[in-house]
Design a protein around this motif. Structure first.
Motif, PDB file in Angstrom:
ATOM      1  N   GLY A   1       0.838  -1.213   0.000  1.00 28.30           N
ATOM      2  CA  GLY A   1       0.000   0.000   0.000  1.00 28.30           C
ATOM      3  C   GLY A   1       0.866   1.254   0.000  1.00 28.30           C
ATOM      4  O   GLY A   1       1.819   1.359   0.763  1.00 28.30           O
ATOM      5  N   GLU A   2       0.490   2.223  -0.852  1.00 30.36           N
ATOM      6  CA  GLU A   2       1.355   3.397  -1.043  1.00 30.36           C
ATOM      7  C   GLU A   2       0.923   4.628  -0.255  1.00 30.36           C
ATOM      8  O   GLU A   2       1.545   5.677  -0.346  1.00 30.36           O
ATOM      9  N   LEU A   3      -0.174   4.499   0.524  1.00 30.91           N
ATOM     10  CA  LEU A   3      -0.847   5.725   0.990  1.00 30.91           C
ATOM     11  C   LEU A   3      -0.249   6.377   2.233  1.00 30.91           C
ATOM     12  O   LEU A   3      -0.668   7.473   2.605  1.00 30.91           O
ATOM     13  N   ILE A   4       0.715   5.723   2.885  1.00 31.16           N
ATOM     14  CA  ILE A   4       1.342   6.415   4.032  1.00 31.16           C
ATOM     15  C   ILE A   4       2.625   7.066   3.542  1.00 31.16           C
ATOM     16  O   ILE A   4       3.725   6.531   3.653  1.00 31.16           O
ATOM     17  N   ASN A   5       2.412   8.223   2.927  1.00 28.31           N
ATOM     18  CA  ASN A   5       3.509   8.935   2.270  1.00 28.31           C
ATOM     19  C   ASN A   5       3.278  10.422   2.516  1.00 28.31           C
ATOM     20  O   ASN A   5       2.178  10.926   2.259  1.00 28.31           O
ATOM     21  N   GLY A   6       4.293  11.106   3.029  1.00 27.26           N
ATOM     22  CA  GLY A   6       4.188  12.535   3.326  1.00 27.26           C
ATOM     23  C   GLY A   6       3.908  13.382   2.100  1.00 27.26           C
ATOM     24  O   GLY A   6       3.672  14.584   2.200  1.00 27.26           O
ATOM     25  N   MET A   7       3.940  12.724   0.916  1.00 31.23           N
ATOM     26  CA  MET A   7       3.554  13.392  -0.330  1.00 31.23           C
ATOM     27  C   MET A   7       2.072  13.777  -0.275  1.00 31.23           C
ATOM     28  O   MET A   7       1.649  14.736  -0.908  1.00 31.23           O
ATOM     29  N   TYR A   8       1.279  12.996   0.491  1.00 29.74           N
ATOM     30  CA  TYR A   8      -0.136  13.319   0.656  1.00 29.74           C
ATOM     31  C   TYR A   8      -0.284  14.325   1.788  1.00 29.74           C
ATOM     32  O   TYR A   8       0.288  14.140   2.866  1.00 29.74           O
ATOM     33  N   LYS A   9      -1.084  15.351   1.540  1.00 27.08           N
ATOM     34  CA  LYS A   9      -1.211  16.459   2.505  1.00 27.08           C
ATOM     35  C   LYS A   9      -1.702  16.000   3.871  1.00 27.08           C
ATOM     36  O   LYS A   9      -1.198  16.448   4.897  1.00 27.08           O
ATOM     37  N   ASP A  10      -2.698  15.103   3.899  1.00 30.34           N
ATOM     38  CA  ASP A  10      -3.232  14.685   5.207  1.00 30.34           C
ATOM     39  C   ASP A  10      -2.196  13.908   6.011  1.00 30.34           C
ATOM     40  O   ASP A  10      -2.114  14.033   7.243  1.00 30.34           O
ATOM     41  N   ILE A  11      -1.358  13.147   5.324  1.00 32.30           N
ATOM     42  CA  ILE A  11      -0.302  12.392   6.024  1.00 32.30           C
ATOM     43  C   ILE A  11       0.787  13.359   6.512  1.00 32.30           C
ATOM     44  O   ILE A  11       1.240  13.274   7.661  1.00 32.30           O
ATOM     45  N   ALA A  12       1.158  14.319   5.655  1.00 26.18           N
ATOM     46  CA  ALA A  12       2.164  15.314   6.060  1.00 26.18           C
ATOM     47  C   ALA A  12       1.692  16.059   7.308  1.00 26.18           C
ATOM     48  O   ALA A  12       2.461  16.263   8.256  1.00 26.18           O
ATOM     49  N   LYS A  13       0.401  16.417   7.315  1.00 23.10           N
ATOM     50  CA  LYS A  13      -0.170  17.136   8.468  1.00 23.10           C
ATOM     51  C   LYS A  13      -0.133  16.268   9.724  1.00 23.10           C
ATOM     52  O   LYS A  13       0.214  16.724  10.806  1.00 23.10           O
ATOM     53  N   ALA A  14      -0.511  14.993   9.549  1.00 29.21           N
ATOM     54  CA  ALA A  14      -0.539  14.072  10.698  1.00 29.21           C
ATOM     55  C   ALA A  14       0.865  13.865  11.265  1.00 29.21           C
ATOM     56  O   ALA A  14       1.045  13.767  12.482  1.00 29.21           O
ATOM     57  N   ILE A  15       1.860  13.825  10.388  1.00 22.81           N
ATOM     58  CA  ILE A  15       3.239  13.652  10.855  1.00 22.81           C
ATOM     59  C   ILE A  15       3.641  14.880  11.677  1.00 22.81           C
ATOM     60  O   ILE A  15       4.204  14.755  12.768  1.00 22.81           O
ATOM     61  N   GLN A  16       3.292  16.032  11.156  1.00 26.02           N
ATOM     62  CA  GLN A  16       3.679  17.263  11.847  1.00 26.02           C
ATOM     63  C   GLN A  16       2.990  17.369  13.209  1.00 26.02           C
ATOM     64  O   GLN A  16       3.610  17.750  14.201  1.00 26.02           O
ATOM     65  N   ALA A  17       1.714  17.007  13.256  1.00 19.13           N
ATOM     66  CA  ALA A  17       0.949  17.109  14.501  1.00 19.13           C
ATOM     67  C   ALA A  17       1.131  15.872  15.390  1.00 19.13           C
ATOM     68  O   ALA A  17       0.589  15.808  16.488  1.00 19.13           O
ATOM     69  N   LYS A  18       1.879  14.877  14.891  1.00 22.04           N
ATOM     70  CA  LYS A  18       2.053  13.581  15.575  1.00 22.04           C
ATOM     71  C   LYS A  18       0.683  13.002  15.963  1.00 22.04           C
ATOM     72  O   LYS A  18       0.443  12.617  17.112  1.00 22.04           O
ATOM     73  N   ASP A  19      -0.213  12.992  14.974  1.00 16.78           N
ATOM     74  CA  ASP A  19      -1.556  12.464  15.166  1.00 16.78           C
ATOM     75  C   ASP A  19      -1.598  11.012  14.675  1.00 16.78           C
ATOM     76  O   ASP A  19      -1.800  10.739  13.498  1.00 16.78           O
ATOM     77  N   LYS A  20      -1.389  10.102  15.640  1.00 18.85           N
ATOM     78  CA  LYS A  20      -1.301   8.676  15.309  1.00 18.85           C
ATOM     79  C   LYS A  20      -2.558   8.133  14.653  1.00 18.85           C
ATOM     80  O   LYS A  20      -2.499   7.228  13.832  1.00 18.85           O
ATOM     81  N   SER A  21      -3.732   8.657  15.060  1.00 12.87           N
ATOM     82  CA  SER A  21      -4.990   8.037  14.617  1.00 12.87           C
ATOM     83  C   SER A  21      -5.117   8.088  13.086  1.00 12.87           C
ATOM     84  O   SER A  21      -5.603   7.139  12.480  1.00 12.87           O
ATOM     85  N   VAL A  22      -4.666   9.166  12.463  1.00 16.32           N
ATOM     86  CA  VAL A  22      -4.750   9.292  10.998  1.00 16.32           C
ATOM     87  C   VAL A  22      -3.917   8.192  10.333  1.00 16.32           C
ATOM     88  O   VAL A  22      -4.354   7.525   9.394  1.00 16.32           O
ATOM     89  N   ILE A  23      -2.718   7.995  10.851  1.00 12.44           N
ATOM     90  CA  ILE A  23      -1.786   6.999  10.277  1.00 12.44           C
ATOM     91  C   ILE A  23      -2.325   5.584  10.487  1.00 12.44           C
ATOM     92  O   ILE A  23      -2.311   4.755   9.575  1.00 12.44           O
ATOM     93  N   GLN A  24      -2.831   5.333  11.696  1.00 10.17           N
ATOM     94  CA  GLN A  24      -3.309   3.985  12.022  1.00 10.17           C
ATOM     95  C   GLN A  24      -4.553   3.639  11.195  1.00 10.17           C
ATOM     96  O   GLN A  24      -4.695   2.519  10.717  1.00 10.17           O
ATOM     97  N   ARG A  25      -5.416   4.650  10.997  1.00  9.92           N
ATOM     98  CA  ARG A  25      -6.608   4.419  10.179  1.00  9.92           C
ATOM     99  C   ARG A  25      -6.192   4.098   8.742  1.00  9.92           C
ATOM    100  O   ARG A  25      -6.693   3.172   8.126  1.00  9.92           O
ATOM    101  N   ARG A  26      -5.237   4.873   8.198  1.00 16.49           N
ATOM    102  CA  ARG A  26      -4.800   4.661   6.808  1.00 16.49           C
ATOM    103  C   ARG A  26      -4.119   3.293   6.664  1.00 16.49           C
ATOM    104  O   ARG A  26      -4.246   2.634   5.640  1.00 16.49           O
TER     105      ARG A  26
END
Ligand code: THG
Length: 262
Positions: free
Chosen positions: A5-30
């Motif tokens: 799966g390719e979707l956990i990539n900081g190239m995507y805005k929502d993932i970049a935001k989650a990384i910056q905010a250290k919001d685990k739930s976004v990453i775990q859901r994806r």
């Protein structure tokens, strides 16, 4: 088909935001969405905007490992980021990726051996991306020889011919597909093959159709694995059906459901 799966990539805005905010739930859901849709492994890349990729890749991997034990492909061009990822990985990892540039290739092969990881080798050199099949095969042979010389089992090596967008490199598509077939006959045992599928449709319209058609053609050339969007259901259905036609699993009327429940 081994689906990464390719979707956990900081190239995507929502993932970049989650990384910056250290919001685990976004990453775990994806992560869970992709696995639910059929992903066998997850590619993880902290993206071009990350200011602290060593820390970010470890945070991403730790977050994912809290919810799944599926293999993770640590995707970075920087060996120190890859090693940071390997240090926290609990299961057999995939190093994504090494290039056919001796200075970079050898340390990454050493890391693959040290951490018992699989390694993706890109047929790209200091001179850039090859312009034809022969150059790709030459680099593939170099990667295989280097891996064998250092003691990395060829079964753990995935060669990637580097898929280019069809609207940029249309005359090369046939060579890329044929390279996949020929990588398999350079060595015995044969290396495995992988592509970053969505590259093919970057900047095109009908992205899903372009991805799906290229994937099916690549499967016919012996493709083993692909980094792709598993949430594209028609794409995953086509991958499963291609494997069925190649006799990789047994036919039954509910073969799509049966495969997904495997
Ligand atoms: N080979 C290997 N690894 C790779 C690639 C490869 N890793 C990265 C990439 N290529 C594969 N992953 C993606 C992920 C997303 C896209 C393409 C390849 C993509 N993204 C949208 C785009 O650029 O249009 C972004 C959309 C958005 O910003 O929301 O296409 O080749 N070994």
């Amino acid at each position: 088909m081994f689906i990464i799966g390719e979707l956990i990539n900081g190239m995507y805005k929502d993932i970049a935001k989650a990384i910056q905010a250290k919001d685990k739930s976004v990453i775990q859901r994806r992560a869970l969405e992709q696995i639910e849709a059929g992903a066998d492994a997850l590619d993880v890349n902290c993206g071009p905007a990350s200011k602290d990729p060593v820390n970010d890749i470890q945070w991403l991997i730790n977050s994912i490992q809290e919810v799944t034990a599926k293999p993770i492909a640590v995707d970075s061009g920087r060996p120190q980021v890859i090693e940071a990822g390997l240090k926290v990985l609990k299961n057999k990892a995939i190093i994504n990726s090494a290039t056919a540039d001796e200075e970079k290739l050898e340390p990454l092969i050493a890391l693959a051996i040290k951490y018992n990881a699989r390694l993706i080798g890109l047929t790209i050199s200091k001179k850039g991306i090859p312009q034809n099949k022969d150059q790709r095969l030459e680099l593939a042979a170099l990667i295989i020889a280097s891996a064998q010389g250092k003691g990395l089992p060829v079964e753990d090596l995935y060669l990637d011919p580097i898929v280019m967008p069809v609207n940029v490199a249309q005359p090369q598509m046939k060579d890329i597909l044929e390279s996949l077939r020929e990588f398999k006959i350079i060595s015995d045992p044969a290396p495995k093959t992988v592509v970053g599928l969505s590259n093919v449709s970057q900047g095109t319209c009908q992205r899903s159709l372009v991805n799906r058609t290229f994937l099916i053609m690549a499967v016919a050339c012996g493709l083993d694995a692909a980094i792709l969007d598993p949430l594209d259901k028609e794409l995953v259905d086509s991958a499963i059906t291609s494997d069925l036609i190649l006799n990789k699993h047994i036919y039954c009327d509910s073969f799509l459901d049966a495969y997904r429940k495997k």
